[in-house]
Design a protein around this motif. Structure first.
Motif, PDB file in Angstrom:
ATOM      1  N   MET A 174     -13.864  75.964   8.886  1.00 29.18           N
ATOM      2  CA  MET A 174     -13.329  75.921  10.231  1.00 29.18           C
ATOM      3  C   MET A 174     -12.997  74.467  10.557  1.00 29.18           C
ATOM      4  N   LEU A 175     -11.822  74.281  11.071  1.00 32.99           N
ATOM      5  CA  LEU A 175     -11.384  72.965  11.512  1.00 32.99           C
ATOM      6  C   LEU A 175     -11.818  72.771  12.959  1.00 32.99           C
ATOM      7  N   VAL A 176     -12.492  71.681  13.242  1.00 36.40           N
ATOM      8  CA  VAL A 176     -12.935  71.383  14.609  1.00 36.40           C
ATOM      9  C   VAL A 176     -12.223  70.113  15.055  1.00 36.40           C
ATOM     10  N   LEU A 177     -11.529  70.210  16.198  1.00 34.87           N
ATOM     11  CA  LEU A 177     -10.765  69.080  16.727  1.00 34.87           C
ATOM     12  C   LEU A 177     -11.174  68.779  18.151  1.00 34.87           C
ATOM     13  N   SER A 178     -11.035  67.532  18.545  1.00 31.90           N
ATOM     14  CA  SER A 178     -11.199  67.149  19.944  1.00 31.90           C
ATOM     15  C   SER A 178      -9.811  66.919  20.517  1.00 31.90           C
ATOM     16  N   ARG A 179      -9.535  67.520  21.656  1.00 31.08           N
ATOM     17  CA  ARG A 179      -8.243  67.385  22.306  1.00 31.08           C
ATOM     18  C   ARG A 179      -8.474  67.156  23.786  1.00 31.08           C
ATOM     19  N   ARG A 180      -7.561  66.444  24.419  1.00 31.88           N
ATOM     20  CA  ARG A 180      -7.620  66.215  25.859  1.00 31.88           C
ATOM     21  C   ARG A 180      -6.528  67.030  26.533  1.00 31.88           C
ATOM     22  N   VAL A 181      -6.626  67.145  27.852  1.00 30.96           N
ATOM     23  CA  VAL A 181      -5.624  67.889  28.615  1.00 30.96           C
ATOM     24  C   VAL A 181      -4.234  67.340  28.293  1.00 30.96           C
ATOM     25  N   GLY A 182      -3.313  68.260  28.000  1.00 31.61           N
ATOM     26  CA  GLY A 182      -1.939  67.892  27.681  1.00 31.61           C
ATOM     27  C   GLY A 182      -1.702  67.686  26.193  1.00 31.61           C
ATOM     28  N   GLU A 183      -2.735  67.515  25.406  1.00 30.17           N
ATOM     29  CA  GLU A 183      -2.553  67.328  23.971  1.00 30.17           C
ATOM     30  C   GLU A 183      -2.328  68.675  23.297  1.00 30.17           C
ATOM     31  N   ARG A 184      -1.650  68.624  22.163  1.00 31.16           N
ATOM     32  CA  ARG A 184      -1.240  69.844  21.476  1.00 31.16           C
ATOM     33  C   ARG A 184      -1.827  69.920  20.069  1.00 31.16           C
ATOM     34  N   LEU A 185      -1.803  71.147  19.582  1.00 30.86           N
ATOM     35  CA  LEU A 185      -2.198  71.440  18.214  1.00 30.86           C
ATOM     36  C   LEU A 185      -1.100  72.330  17.644  1.00 30.86           C
ATOM     37  N   VAL A 186      -0.569  71.992  16.478  1.00 27.44           N
ATOM     38  CA  VAL A 186       0.513  72.762  15.876  1.00 27.44           C
ATOM     39  C   VAL A 186      -0.050  73.532  14.682  1.00 27.44           C
ATOM     40  N   ILE A 187       0.215  74.852  14.658  1.00 29.17           N
ATOM     41  CA  ILE A 187      -0.217  75.714  13.561  1.00 29.17           C
ATOM     42  C   ILE A 187       1.036  76.202  12.856  1.00 29.17           C
ATOM     43  N   GLY A 188       1.144  75.904  11.581  1.00 33.25           N
ATOM     44  CA  GLY A 188       2.359  76.269  10.842  1.00 33.25           C
ATOM     45  C   GLY A 188       3.540  75.523  11.420  1.00 33.25           C
ATOM     46  N   ASP A 189       4.702  76.169  11.367  1.00 31.78           N
ATOM     47  CA  ASP A 189       5.919  75.536  11.869  1.00 31.78           C
ATOM     48  C   ASP A 189       6.278  75.956  13.284  1.00 31.78           C
ATOM     49  N   ASP A 190       5.665  77.062  13.782  1.00 35.52           N
ATOM     50  CA  ASP A 190       6.182  77.605  15.037  1.00 35.52           C
ATOM     51  C   ASP A 190       5.127  78.044  16.047  1.00 35.52           C
ATOM     52  N   ILE A 191       3.893  77.619  15.884  1.00 36.28           N
ATOM     53  CA  ILE A 191       2.856  77.948  16.868  1.00 36.28           C
ATOM     54  C   ILE A 191       2.286  76.640  17.416  1.00 36.28           C
ATOM     55  N   VAL A 192       2.323  76.524  18.746  1.00 35.75           N
ATOM     56  CA  VAL A 192       1.825  75.311  19.394  1.00 35.75           C
ATOM     57  C   VAL A 192       0.772  75.719  20.425  1.00 35.75           C
ATOM     58  N   VAL A 193      -0.407  75.101  20.315  1.00 36.15           N
ATOM     59  CA  VAL A 193      -1.492  75.342  21.265  1.00 36.15           C
ATOM     60  C   VAL A 193      -1.657  74.072  22.087  1.00 36.15           C
ATOM     61  N   THR A 194      -1.588  74.227  23.408  1.00 36.90           N
ATOM     62  CA  THR A 194      -1.699  73.081  24.312  1.00 36.90           C
ATOM     63  C   THR A 194      -2.934  73.240  25.185  1.00 36.90           C
ATOM     64  N   VAL A 195      -3.712  72.159  25.342  1.00 38.93           N
ATOM     65  CA  VAL A 195      -4.860  72.177  26.241  1.00 38.93           C
ATOM     66  C   VAL A 195      -4.315  72.023  27.656  1.00 38.93           C
ATOM     67  N   ILE A 196      -4.532  73.032  28.497  1.00 37.05           N
ATOM     68  CA  ILE A 196      -4.011  73.034  29.859  1.00 37.05           C
ATOM     69  C   ILE A 196      -5.022  72.431  30.823  1.00 37.05           C
ATOM     70  N   GLU A 197      -6.283  72.853  30.685  1.00 34.46           N
ATOM     71  CA  GLU A 197      -7.307  72.413  31.638  1.00 34.46           C
ATOM     72  C   GLU A 197      -8.675  72.489  30.968  1.00 34.46           C
ATOM     73  N   VAL A 198      -9.529  71.534  31.286  1.00 31.86           N
ATOM     74  CA  VAL A 198     -10.911  71.557  30.804  1.00 31.86           C
ATOM     75  C   VAL A 198     -11.815  71.634  32.024  1.00 31.86           C
ATOM     76  N   ARG A 199     -12.680  72.660  32.044  1.00 31.18           N
ATOM     77  CA  ARG A 199     -13.638  72.837  33.132  1.00 31.18           C
ATOM     78  C   ARG A 199     -15.045  72.769  32.553  1.00 31.18           C
ATOM     79  N   SER A 200     -16.015  72.805  33.442  1.00 30.01           N
ATOM     80  CA  SER A 200     -17.401  72.794  32.963  1.00 30.01           C
ATOM     81  C   SER A 200     -17.752  74.104  32.264  1.00 30.01           C
TER      82      SER A 200
END
Length: 99
Positions: free
Chosen positions: A1-27
């Motif tokens: 399993m890949l574990v990453l730290s991301r902040r609000v607004g940062e993205r993660l790209v999976i393959g060529d066409d899937i993008v995951v964006t951190v929208i909001e971090v809450r408690s």
């Protein structure tokens, strides 16, 4: 399993066409935005598990269910007057033509 730290607004790209964006971090959780092609199915894991469990329950049959289904089987239709009655099977259950 890949574990990453991301902040609000940062993205993660999976393959060529899937993008995951951190929208909001809450408690109590993180909101993610997922941009993927229509043919890629995206589901929450707990929903898939609930559907699988419901499907397993739906196909499970107990003795009362089997008995209820057996009661639904229609008896053989009576023959019309003048037509020969079907030959009875012997004790083995084999019809006369197959003996």
């Amino acid at each position: 399993m890949l574990v990453l730290s991301r902040r609000v607004g940062e993205r993660l790209v999976i393959g060529d066409d899937i993008v995951v964006t951190v929208i909001e971090v809450r408690s109590d959780g993180v909101r993610l935005g997922i941009d993927a092609p229509r043919e890629v199915r995206v589901h929450r894991a707990e929903v898939l598990e609930a559907v699988r469990a419901a499907n397993v329950d739906a196909v499970a049959a107990d003795e009362s269910t089997a008995a209820a289904l057996q009661r639904l089987v229609l008896p053989p239709r009576p023959t019309s007057p003048g037509q020969p009655e079907p030959a009875a099977a012997d004790s083995s259950g084999t019809p006369p033509a197959d003996r």
